[in-house]
Enzyme design. Structure first.
Site, PDB file in Angstrom:
ATOM      1  N   GLU A  36       1.037 -11.029 -37.087  1.00 15.20           N
ATOM      2  CA  GLU A  36       0.886 -12.474 -37.274  1.00 15.20           C
ATOM      3  C   GLU A  36       1.004 -13.217 -35.948  1.00 15.20           C
ATOM      4  O   GLU A  36       1.930 -13.001 -35.175  1.00 15.20           O
ATOM      5  CB  GLU A  36       1.961 -12.989 -38.229  1.00 15.20           C
ATOM      6  CG  GLU A  36       1.860 -14.490 -38.447  1.00 15.20           C
ATOM      7  CD  GLU A  36       3.093 -15.074 -39.127  1.00 15.20           C
ATOM      8  OE1 GLU A  36       3.906 -14.289 -39.660  1.00 15.20           O
ATOM      9  OE2 GLU A  36       3.232 -16.300 -39.120  1.00 15.20           O
ATOM     10  N   ARG A  95       3.696 -14.507 -28.596  1.00 18.80           N
ATOM     11  CA  ARG A  95       2.932 -13.423 -29.209  1.00 18.80           C
ATOM     12  C   ARG A  95       1.518 -13.339 -28.628  1.00 18.80           C
ATOM     13  O   ARG A  95       0.943 -12.259 -28.567  1.00 18.80           O
ATOM     14  CB  ARG A  95       2.886 -13.597 -30.728  1.00 18.80           C
ATOM     15  CG  ARG A  95       4.249 -13.309 -31.369  1.00 18.80           C
ATOM     16  CD  ARG A  95       4.185 -13.273 -32.883  1.00 18.80           C
ATOM     17  NE  ARG A  95       5.505 -12.980 -33.442  1.00 18.80           N
ATOM     18  CZ  ARG A  95       5.763 -12.819 -34.729  1.00 18.80           C
ATOM     19  NH1 ARG A  95       4.774 -12.923 -35.618  1.00 18.80           N
ATOM     20  NH2 ARG A  95       6.989 -12.560 -35.154  1.00 18.80           N
ATOM     21  N   SER A 153       0.003 -19.216 -38.589  1.00 17.30           N
ATOM     22  CA  SER A 153       0.108 -19.429 -40.018  1.00 17.30           C
ATOM     23  C   SER A 153      -0.346 -20.858 -40.280  1.00 17.30           C
ATOM     24  O   SER A 153       0.186 -21.787 -39.689  1.00 17.30           O
ATOM     25  CB  SER A 153       1.571 -19.225 -40.451  1.00 17.30           C
ATOM     26  OG  SER A 153       1.678 -19.194 -41.841  1.00 17.30           O
ATOM     27  N   ARG A 173      15.049 -19.893 -33.892  1.00 20.35           N
ATOM     28  CA  ARG A 173      15.267 -19.332 -35.230  1.00 20.35           C
ATOM     29  C   ARG A 173      16.377 -18.289 -35.180  1.00 20.35           C
ATOM     30  O   ARG A 173      16.408 -17.453 -34.281  1.00 20.35           O
ATOM     31  CB  ARG A 173      13.975 -18.698 -35.751  1.00 20.35           C
ATOM     32  CG  ARG A 173      12.862 -19.727 -35.875  1.00 20.35           C
ATOM     33  CD  ARG A 173      11.615 -19.166 -36.503  1.00 20.35           C
ATOM     34  NE  ARG A 173      10.585 -20.207 -36.545  1.00 20.35           N
ATOM     35  CZ  ARG A 173       9.363 -20.048 -37.025  1.00 20.35           C
ATOM     36  NH1 ARG A 173       9.026 -18.876 -37.548  1.00 20.35           N
ATOM     37  NH2 ARG A 173       8.496 -21.032 -37.020  1.00 20.35           N
ATOM     38  N   ARG A 180       9.890 -10.885 -31.837  1.00 21.27           N
ATOM     39  CA  ARG A 180      10.825 -11.656 -32.660  1.00 21.27           C
ATOM     40  C   ARG A 180      11.995 -12.116 -31.803  1.00 21.27           C
ATOM     41  O   ARG A 180      12.905 -11.345 -31.518  1.00 21.27           O
ATOM     42  CB  ARG A 180      11.313 -10.795 -33.828  1.00 21.27           C
ATOM     43  CG  ARG A 180      12.004 -11.566 -34.944  1.00 21.27           C
ATOM     44  CD  ARG A 180      12.331 -10.650 -36.110  1.00 21.27           C
ATOM     45  NE  ARG A 180      11.132 -10.070 -36.696  1.00 21.27           N
ATOM     46  CZ  ARG A 180      10.384 -10.671 -37.627  1.00 21.27           C
ATOM     47  NH1 ARG A 180      10.749 -11.840 -38.096  1.00 21.27           N
ATOM     48  NH2 ARG A 180       9.308 -10.083 -38.091  1.00 21.27           N
TER      49      ARG A 180
END
Length: 463
Positions: A384, A426, A387, A297, A312
RNA sequence: GGAGAGGUAGCGAAGCUGGCCGUAACGCGCCCGACUCGAAAUCGGGUUAGGGUUAACCCCCUACGUGGGUUCGAAUCCCACCCUCUCCGCCA
């Protein structure tokens, strides 16, 4: 929260607009919001439903833009099709005359003028259709009626929490602080090899990443009924469009310069598109697929956010779950899939909570999304880690994924769901921070020990 | 990279000297019916998708890998591109 939410728009429109007037309850019944979502027919016959959805999502798009294009398109189509019908019958007449030796030159001359008119109409029609198609590809999914209204992530209600937030007799560190003594995470060399937001994993960290992914895949395939898949990590434009990543979010993706290929931002993209342009048998549903892949990403628009550590990254690995469901059962499947993700955190004894994303915070393709947030002692907050979304028929329409009903009959769009199970990087952060000891070592969750070759701790001297 | 073959309904496959071939031959599958106590077999019928119009039907338009071109008319002729298969070369 999903990476494709429209954060940039949430502050443009901050007050309710007049077109957000309440919709009568009967219009918003389960029937109206069922399988016809963002169907041409829904837009034509019940535009107020889509208008409300756009409003709830803080979207600047307006249905009237669509309506104007649609009316023009149909007018052009009506004239053009009448002329084409005339040409078809005239051509048949020419065929007959030629066979019988008659003279067809008058008809052929008349058709010259008709063809010229058809061509003019066709050119305008093409422009209108392109504009309408672009609009259709840019309009987000309609939130399900069970989704809470809200403007931003501030408005996401907590569904439930699990586990005890750990207490420490010392000040818990962030994972990158722990790595300063534990080693394993090499941010400097990651930056040297590629740039910021890239990390090199050494020794125990590399193995831990592999252990987590193996644990997740084993649980999904052995206990949750998923089939493991290894998909391409680069996909073409059509595939990216099928899941809704294109055309709107190209800036979030890494693209090959000389090829029309994109690096996948999640395995959701190749897995969901696996059955694009196909008609499945109803008896095959539900289908559960899982894959462990790297994800890429660009993190455009995330400048200054989470600049330290693994939270991130431009490249991270994730185990993804994708489900294909019968339209009548997709929300049951969403609950089931959320359970599959939660089971992993429970197995790792990591405290977490589940939130329901509100209308203003949901991803582009989703009709309903749950986020799982794991507790990070170093940050002293929930972050988070998964999801889980039901996209209903939104992606299925784009990618043309259908199934044939068991009793025969016309193919229907399947419903697609996707969820992280889990984001591996994560999870590694959560394992480190929740298991940390005062001396800087880390106690590993029991479930992980067999996958770490019997190792129960990460110790500072390890390399 | 070189040579050849191919892409037509859910599947296989015919058509490819341009019009009577696209609701697409033929076969399989599927659905309905007949026969049967029931089933198999057999026989008869049906079975593409999207769009326009419509209360609905009828009707009309579009689609033969994709995009252009020639023509009154293209699955069929021409050009470009994509993909699949076979053989050869190269390669982890």
């Amino acid at each position: 929260m999903n990476n494709y939410h429209i954060t940039s728009l949430s502050f443009i429109i901050s007050v309710p607009l007049p077109h957000c007037a309440a919709i009568p309850p009967h219009v918003l019944g389960a029937n109206a919001l069922g399988a016809t979502m963002l169907d041409l027919k829904l837009l034509q016959r019940q535009p107020e439903i889509v208008e409300k959805a756009l409003c709830d999502r803080n979207s600047p798009m307006r249905v009237e833009e669509f309506t104007a294009l649609d009316e023009r398109r149909r007018a052009l189509l009506a004239e053009s099709e009448t002329l084409k019908a005339e040409r078809n019958s005239a051509s048949a007449e020419v065929g007959k005359l030629k066979r019988t030796g008659g003279d067809a030159s008058a008809i052929m001359e008349r058709m010259g003028a008709v063809n010229a008119r058809i061509k003019v109409l066709g050119e305008e029609l093409e422009g209108v259709q392109t504009a309408q198609n672009d609009w259709m590809l840019s309009v987000p999914n309609v939130p399900h009626t069970s989704v809470p209204l809200g403007k931003s992530e501030e408005d996401n209600p907590v569904l439930h929490t699990w586990g005890q937030v750990p207490t420490f007799s010392f000040t818990p560190k962030e994972h990158w602080e722990l790595a300063e003594t534990l080693g394993g995470l090499d941010f400097d060399r990651g930056a040297k090899l590629a740039g910021s937001r890239f990390t090199v994993y050494w020794g125990w960290a590399a193995r831990l990443e592999r252990a987590l992914a193996s644990l997740f895949l084993d649980i999904h395939t052995r206990e949750h009924g998923y089939t493991e898949v290894q998909p391409p990590l680069m996909v073409n434009r059509k595939t990216m469009t099928g899941t809704g990543n294109l055309p709107k979010f190209e800036e979030d993706l890494f693209k090959m310069e000389a090829w029309d290929y994109f690096l996948i931002p999640t395995a959701e993209v190749p897995l969901t598109n696996l059955f694009a342009e196909e008609i499945l048998e109803e008896s095959m549903l539900p289908i559960g697929l899982t894959a462990h892949t790297p994800c890429f990403r660009s993190e455009a628009g995330a400048y200054g956010k989470d600049t330290r550590g693994l939270i991130r990254q431009h490249q991270f690995s994730k185990v993804e779950m994708v489900r294909f469901a019968h339209p009548e059962r997709s929300f049951d499947e969403l609950e089931r899939m959320r359970g599959h993700a939660e089971a992993l955190l429970q197995r790792l004894e990591l405290p977490y909570r589940v939130i329901t994303l509100c209308t203003g915070d949901m991803g582009f393709a989703s009709a309903k999304t749950y986020d799982l947030e794991v507790w990070l002692p170093g940050q002293n907050k929930y972050r988070e880690i998964s999801s889980c979304s039901n996209c209903m028929d939104f992606q299925a329409r784009r990618a043309n994924i259908r199934f044939r009903p068991a009793g025969g009959g016309k193919p229907e769009f399947a419903h697609t769901l996707n969820g992280s199970g889990l984001a591996v990087g994560r999870t590694l952060v959560a394992v480190m921070e929740n298991g940390q000891q005062e001396d800087g070592s880390v106690v590993l969750p029991k479930a992980l020990v067999p996958y770490m070759g019997g190792q129960e701790f990460i110790l500072p001297q390890q390399r």
